[in-house]
Write a protein that holds these residues in place. Structure first.
Motif, PDB file in Angstrom:
ATOM      1  N   PHE A 120     -15.747  -5.608  -0.539  1.00 26.52           N
ATOM      2  CA  PHE A 120     -14.300  -5.586  -0.389  1.00 26.52           C
ATOM      3  C   PHE A 120     -13.876  -6.499   0.755  1.00 26.52           C
ATOM      4  CE2 PHE A 120     -15.293  -1.510  -2.353  1.00 26.52           C
ATOM      5  CZ  PHE A 120     -14.428  -1.524  -3.426  1.00 26.52           C
ATOM      6  N   GLN A 121     -12.661  -6.967   0.692  1.00 25.17           N
ATOM      7  CA  GLN A 121     -12.105  -7.817   1.747  1.00 25.17           C
ATOM      8  C   GLN A 121     -11.527  -6.933   2.846  1.00 25.17           C
ATOM      9  OE1 GLN A 121      -9.264 -10.502   0.040  1.00 25.17           O
ATOM     10  NE2 GLN A 121     -10.759 -11.416  -1.336  1.00 25.17           N
ATOM     11  N   MET A 122     -12.381  -6.417   3.695  1.00 35.58           N
ATOM     12  CA  MET A 122     -11.946  -5.510   4.756  1.00 35.58           C
ATOM     13  C   MET A 122     -11.172  -6.259   5.849  1.00 35.58           C
ATOM     14  SD  MET A 122     -12.589  -2.598   3.880  1.00 35.58           S
ATOM     15  CE  MET A 122     -13.651  -1.313   3.313  1.00 35.58           C
ATOM     16  N   ASP A 123     -11.381  -7.554   5.945  1.00 39.29           N
ATOM     17  CA  ASP A 123     -10.642  -8.341   6.940  1.00 39.29           C
ATOM     18  C   ASP A 123      -9.140  -8.345   6.635  1.00 39.29           C
ATOM     19  OD1 ASP A 123     -12.986  -8.907   8.200  1.00 39.29           O
ATOM     20  OD2 ASP A 123     -13.276 -10.841   7.192  1.00 39.29           O
ATOM     21  N   SER A 124      -8.781  -8.165   5.369  1.00 40.05           N
ATOM     22  CA  SER A 124      -7.361  -8.156   5.005  1.00 40.05           C
ATOM     23  C   SER A 124      -6.647  -6.947   5.599  1.00 40.05           C
ATOM     24  CB  SER A 124      -7.205  -8.195   3.490  1.00 40.05           C
ATOM     25  OG  SER A 124      -7.775  -7.039   2.922  1.00 40.05           O
ATOM     26  N   LYS A 130       1.299  -4.276   5.485  1.00 44.10           N
ATOM     27  CA  LYS A 130       1.727  -3.491   4.321  1.00 44.10           C
ATOM     28  C   LYS A 130       0.529  -2.793   3.675  1.00 44.10           C
ATOM     29  CE  LYS A 130       5.767  -6.172   3.002  1.00 44.10           C
ATOM     30  NZ  LYS A 130       6.377  -6.997   1.963  1.00 44.10           N
ATOM     31  N   LEU A 131      -0.578  -3.533   3.532  1.00 47.19           N
ATOM     32  CA  LEU A 131      -1.800  -2.961   2.937  1.00 47.19           C
ATOM     33  C   LEU A 131      -2.358  -1.849   3.822  1.00 47.19           C
ATOM     34  CD1 LEU A 131      -3.943  -3.064   0.699  1.00 47.19           C
ATOM     35  CD2 LEU A 131      -5.139  -4.791   2.040  1.00 47.19           C
ATOM     36  N   LYS A 132      -2.291  -2.062   5.121  1.00 48.72           N
ATOM     37  CA  LYS A 132      -2.794  -1.057   6.061  1.00 48.72           C
ATOM     38  C   LYS A 132      -1.984   0.237   5.948  1.00 48.72           C
ATOM     39  CE  LYS A 132      -3.876  -2.404  10.303  1.00 48.72           C
ATOM     40  NZ  LYS A 132      -3.706  -2.759  11.736  1.00 48.72           N
ATOM     41  N   ASP A 133      -0.675   0.135   5.885  1.00 50.83           N
ATOM     42  CA  ASP A 133       0.185   1.312   5.752  1.00 50.83           C
ATOM     43  C   ASP A 133      -0.015   2.005   4.404  1.00 50.83           C
ATOM     44  OD1 ASP A 133       1.218   0.850   8.263  1.00 50.83           O
ATOM     45  OD2 ASP A 133       2.993  -0.244   7.505  1.00 50.83           O
ATOM     46  N   LYS A 134      -0.152   1.209   3.351  1.00 46.14           N
ATOM     47  CA  LYS A 134      -0.355   1.763   2.008  1.00 46.14           C
ATOM     48  C   LYS A 134      -1.646   2.582   1.948  1.00 46.14           C
ATOM     49  CE  LYS A 134      -0.710   0.168  -2.781  1.00 46.14           C
ATOM     50  NZ  LYS A 134      -0.771  -1.010  -3.651  1.00 46.14           N
ATOM     51  N   ASP A 168     -11.234   1.612  -3.662  1.00 45.75           N
ATOM     52  CA  ASP A 168     -11.334   0.953  -4.967  1.00 45.75           C
ATOM     53  C   ASP A 168      -9.969   0.536  -5.512  1.00 45.75           C
ATOM     54  OD1 ASP A 168     -14.076   1.038  -5.144  1.00 45.75           O
ATOM     55  OD2 ASP A 168     -14.137   2.888  -6.332  1.00 45.75           O
ATOM     56  N   LYS A 169      -8.958   1.411  -5.348  1.00 45.00           N
ATOM     57  CA  LYS A 169      -7.644   1.128  -5.903  1.00 45.00           C
ATOM     58  C   LYS A 169      -6.849   0.108  -5.092  1.00 45.00           C
ATOM     59  CE  LYS A 169      -6.836   5.509  -8.247  1.00 45.00           C
ATOM     60  NZ  LYS A 169      -6.044   6.739  -8.280  1.00 45.00           N
ATOM     61  N   ASN A 170      -7.012   0.102  -3.762  1.00 46.98           N
ATOM     62  CA  ASN A 170      -6.073  -0.641  -2.923  1.00 46.98           C
ATOM     63  C   ASN A 170      -6.649  -1.906  -2.260  1.00 46.98           C
ATOM     64  OD1 ASN A 170      -3.869   1.197  -3.285  1.00 46.98           O
ATOM     65  ND2 ASN A 170      -5.031   2.621  -2.017  1.00 46.98           N
ATOM     66  N   VAL A 171      -7.915  -1.910  -1.901  1.00 40.93           N
ATOM     67  CA  VAL A 171      -8.461  -3.058  -1.175  1.00 40.93           C
ATOM     68  C   VAL A 171      -8.959  -4.094  -2.185  1.00 40.93           C
ATOM     69  CG1 VAL A 171     -10.200  -3.817   0.492  1.00 40.93           C
ATOM     70  CG2 VAL A 171      -9.109  -1.589   0.752  1.00 40.93           C
ATOM     71  N   PRO A 172      -8.555  -5.355  -2.036  1.00 42.57           N
ATOM     72  CA  PRO A 172      -9.032  -6.390  -2.983  1.00 42.57           C
ATOM     73  C   PRO A 172     -10.528  -6.653  -2.798  1.00 42.57           C
ATOM     74  CG  PRO A 172      -7.635  -7.352  -1.276  1.00 42.57           C
ATOM     75  CD  PRO A 172      -7.605  -5.886  -1.076  1.00 42.57           C
TER      76      PRO A 172
END
Length: 175
Positions: A120-124, A130-134, A168-172
């Motif tokens: 997964f792209q954990m650096d994102s 927005k991704l962090k809050d989601k 799985d659902k949220n992190v690219p």
């Protein structure tokens, strides 16, 4: 340690006893054969025709009779790995029995790698607010449903499953 003193004879019995034994079967030999059949074992040194001096494993002290009463037992699935099995009458050991030797040829097979977990792209998460809050909201909601679980093992496995599901659902995934 006690000896078997079992003679399995020279008659072939299924995949347990081969044709290269000596003599006839005695009571202990029939019990050994029965045990080998139940537990999927084979008696290796009855399958290989050796020089007559390498056939016997015990000689009666007063008589000239020689017997094959010492055996190497292996599981049937490994029988094809055995290349030779023979007794060594010239060995210098402090016993009235002759040592029995068996040569194996082991073929190692290459293991294939299983499916690796996706990266997964954990650096994102560091750069995308927005991704962090989601993800924070999704994890909080998942953990809210776990408050009713009291057993530690079940709670740990459910927490792990919940976190993996959110990732799985949220992190690219990486390419």
């Amino acid at each position: 340690m006690e000896d078997f003193n079992a003679k399995v004879g020279n008659e072939r019995v299924e995949d347990v006893v081969g044709p290269s034994g000596i003599g006839t079967v005695n009571e202990r030999g029939s019990r050994l054969i029965e045990w080998c059949q139940v537990n999927d074992f084979t008696i290796t040194n009855t399958w290989y025709q050796n020089h007559p001096r390498r056939q016997w494993t015990w000689k009666n002290h007063g008589e000239r009779s020689r017997n094959k009463i010492d055996y190497i037992l292996i599981q049937k699935r490994f029988r094809k790995a055995v290349k030779t099995s023979k007794s060594l009458p010239g060995a210098d050991c402090d016993s009235d029995h002759i040592p029995v030797m068996c040569k194996f040829q082991i073929i190692l097979k290459k293991l294939t790698k299983g499916n690796a977990n996706p990266k997964f792209q954990m650096d994102s998460l560091k750069s995308d607010e927005k991704l962090k809050d989601k993800i924070a909201v999704a994890v909080h909601n998942k953990y809210e449903t776990l408050k009713n679980i009291s057993e530690v093992e079940e709670l740990g496995s459910e927490m792990k499953n919940s976190l993996n599901e959110v990732i799985d659902k949220n992190v690219p995934k990486k390419d």
